[in-house]
Design an enzyme around this catalytic site. Sequence first.
Site, PDB file in Angstrom:
ATOM      1  N   CYS A 160       9.807   0.454  -0.059  1.00 26.60           N
ATOM      2  CA  CYS A 160      11.060   0.188  -0.768  1.00 26.60           C
ATOM      3  C   CYS A 160      11.958  -0.707   0.077  1.00 26.60           C
ATOM      4  CB  CYS A 160      11.773   1.487  -1.065  1.00 26.60           C
ATOM      5  SG  CYS A 160      10.731   2.743  -1.828  1.00 26.60           S
ATOM      6  N   ARG A 165       7.628  -6.599  -0.360  1.00 23.94           N
ATOM      7  CA  ARG A 165       7.364  -5.259   0.167  1.00 23.94           C
ATOM      8  C   ARG A 165       6.758  -4.342  -0.888  1.00 23.94           C
ATOM      9  NH1 ARG A 165      10.137  -3.832   4.904  1.00 23.94           N
ATOM     10  NH2 ARG A 165      10.360  -1.692   4.184  1.00 23.94           N
ATOM     11  N   TRP A 167       9.613   1.809  -4.804  1.00 27.22           N
ATOM     12  CA  TRP A 167       8.176   1.983  -4.994  1.00 27.22           C
ATOM     13  C   TRP A 167       7.956   3.463  -5.238  1.00 27.22           C
ATOM     14  CZ3 TRP A 167       3.910   4.328  -2.562  1.00 27.22           C
ATOM     15  CH2 TRP A 167       2.661   3.777  -2.859  1.00 27.22           C
ATOM     16  N   ASN A 221      15.030   4.952   1.485  1.00 23.48           N
ATOM     17  CA  ASN A 221      13.609   4.747   1.731  1.00 23.48           C
ATOM     18  C   ASN A 221      13.086   5.956   2.482  1.00 23.48           C
ATOM     19  OD1 ASN A 221      13.924   2.213   0.664  1.00 23.48           O
ATOM     20  ND2 ASN A 221      13.706   1.124   2.596  1.00 23.48           N
ATOM     21  N   GLY A 222      11.881   6.404   2.166  1.00 27.51           N
ATOM     22  CA  GLY A 222      11.299   7.544   2.855  1.00 27.51           C
ATOM     23  C   GLY A 222      11.028   8.681   1.900  1.00 27.51           C
ATOM     24  N   GLU A 241     -13.227  -6.311   5.804  1.00 31.35           N
ATOM     25  CA  GLU A 241     -11.985  -7.031   5.527  1.00 31.35           C
ATOM     26  C   GLU A 241     -12.130  -7.940   4.314  1.00 31.35           C
ATOM     27  OE1 GLU A 241      -8.073  -8.588   5.870  1.00 31.35           O
ATOM     28  OE2 GLU A 241      -9.048  -6.690   6.373  1.00 31.35           O
ATOM     29  N   LYS A 244      -9.837  -7.623   0.919  1.00 30.33           N
ATOM     30  CA  LYS A 244      -9.027  -8.716   0.378  1.00 30.33           C
ATOM     31  C   LYS A 244      -9.309  -8.910  -1.105  1.00 30.33           C
ATOM     32  CE  LYS A 244      -6.404  -9.722   3.567  1.00 30.33           C
ATOM     33  NZ  LYS A 244      -6.435  -8.276   3.781  1.00 30.33           N
ATOM     34  N   GLU A 282      -7.736  -6.007  -3.047  1.00 31.37           N
ATOM     35  CA  GLU A 282      -6.273  -5.966  -3.014  1.00 31.37           C
ATOM     36  C   GLU A 282      -5.630  -6.871  -4.048  1.00 31.37           C
ATOM     37  OE1 GLU A 282      -4.583  -5.120   1.410  1.00 31.37           O
ATOM     38  OE2 GLU A 282      -5.712  -6.963   1.186  1.00 31.37           O
ATOM     39  N   HIS A 314     -29.846   2.495   3.117  1.00 32.42           N
ATOM     40  CA  HIS A 314     -29.675   3.944   3.113  1.00 32.42           C
ATOM     41  C   HIS A 314     -28.789   4.402   1.966  1.00 32.42           C
ATOM     42  CE1 HIS A 314     -31.745   4.157   6.962  1.00 32.42           C
ATOM     43  NE2 HIS A 314     -30.997   3.136   7.349  1.00 32.42           N
ATOM     44  N   LYS A 348       3.964  -4.164   1.190  1.00 31.26           N
ATOM     45  CA  LYS A 348       3.681  -4.876   2.432  1.00 31.26           C
ATOM     46  C   LYS A 348       3.741  -3.952   3.637  1.00 31.26           C
ATOM     47  CE  LYS A 348       2.808  -8.390   5.028  1.00 31.26           C
ATOM     48  NZ  LYS A 348       1.424  -8.871   5.058  1.00 31.26           N
TER      49      LYS A 348
END
Length: 607
Positions: free
Chosen positions: A2, A27, A73, A99-100, A480, A484, A487, A503, A602
């Site tokens: 947030c 963010r 958020w 925020n939190g 990675e 990407k 995301e 496997h 973010k």
Amino acid sequence: MCGIVGYIGTKNATPILVEGLKRLEHRGYDSAGIGVVRDNRLAVYRSVGRITRLEERIPDDLTAQVGLAHTRWATHGGPSEANAHPHSDASGRIVVVHNGIIENYQVLKTYLEQKGVIFRSETDTEVLSQLIGHFYDGDIEQAVRSALLEVEGTYGIAVLCADEPDRLVLARKGSPLIVGVGDGEYLAASDASAIVEHTTQVIYLSDGEMAVVTRDGFRTTTLDAVPVAKSVQGLELTLEQIELGGYEHFMLKEIMEQPDALETALRGRLDLREGRVYLGGLKDHARDMVRARRMIITACGTAWHAGLVGEYLFEELARLPAEVEYASEFRYRNPVIDYGTVVIAISQSGETADTLAALREAKDRGALALGIVNAVGSTIARETDGGVYLHVGPEIGVASTKAFTGQLAVLSLMAAMLGRRRHLSHGRCEEFLGALAEIPAKIRAIIDQSDEIRRVTERFVDRDNWLYLGRGFNYPIALEGALKLKEISYIHAEGLPAAEMKHGPIALINEDMPVVFIATRGSQYQKILGNIEEVRSRGGRVLAVATEGDDEITRLAEHVFYVPDCPEPLQPLLTVIPLQLLAYHAAVLRGCNVDKPRNLAKSVTVE
């Protein structure tokens, strides 16, 4: 996650607050709101969705000289206007942005309901605003202090009271908050990008601190009202750095910035003639690092992938046992931290809640705690014993690119520094550092393939399941690359060590499934060619990242993205670039919001 913006001064606060929110969009958020005091009355406007929808609700003539704003958020309660911030108390005279997470909000809510308070949202933040209102008796600073002494959890808050319109009260525990010092005005923000247009002079609040801000200045104390002296610091951030600069998306801009960003990250840290590395933030701890018996790297997401490469680097170059831990798991088990353990926390923002908690756990258990962060002045940077800044510039795109390669570069420097002091010869270290210095120019050559990568991506972008496979130093790059793609394009993708495919995961492969191999020349090159054959025999469509001049790979792969040759420990700095571009082009071709992917933020500042 947030975002918070606050203003008190002589200008009209409304456009400053709205513009600040726009600079925090990266963010991640799902609703937004603004609250200002005008004529000793609160005016609050909230909306679900993008900030442009909030702007439509704000009257054109809304002028005020003090106010606060927020992007939310969702955590407690879904995205809705009722759950959006700011939240008011029962009187409607106090508003809070937060925020939190308030962990004991349910207990506090029950207490307040027994006092007759009626709640209008599902959020933990409204509990905080109602609690402040419950304690208010004419002194908003004391009301905030009293409320926070009852709270368990994390917060960065800004509070405004219509009865005391010349004071903005701020407090922080576990969620970042800064105060910007301007010319006759003061700003508050959870991220410097929100206020850099107005000032580059800030103070950083630490956990357990409050600030009371007026037009004449600010005063900082602990929650127990003990005065705290804070120094004003300059931001290493410019407005130009956080603007698009002609690019369509921040992610593309940041991919293209990587050569220059890495040159900055390496500048002044390499002595090629002497074969030495200079990292000022580690100089006081070099001996302890050389004597270390074990290295633990803790991080989340993309930074965790960088940490995996770091594990290979420390063991290969420094012969130092290393392991990588998910920060979110590290703090909740009983990790073994014995004598000689060094813990490195990696975080682009320096505010990642899980990573910060893991760092504190390591420090409590006696480890030498080091950090690798990008954001100067961030919490992790302040709480570590030492560390290294990336210096790659601000990263706005939610999907990390230049911060990731910056982390790889810094880990390479650290491993070489330790290696030279432990067992690495002057000649080998000199050779490694020389090759590292050449990486930015080699990345420029890879970026030139962007149009070709787009054309290849276009042929496969309709496939909903992908595999990414690599070995050795390139196994983390397979992870990675898959991350990407997930995301920003919302394509399901999995990254695996190539040998593990047999496997179980090989059962997923069918005709037309794209399988991306990182197949550069190295110690396991012949092995990965065998893995490619296994995929081809089952109808998979092979895309490969390979070393320039490798003609053999064209016999096996349908498409090849070439990278320049370099020592195997440095290959991840090159092989990740085509995968970043592939993910970017896939997202654009699928019409996705590249810089603001759904459900993501973010900086993840809550657990």
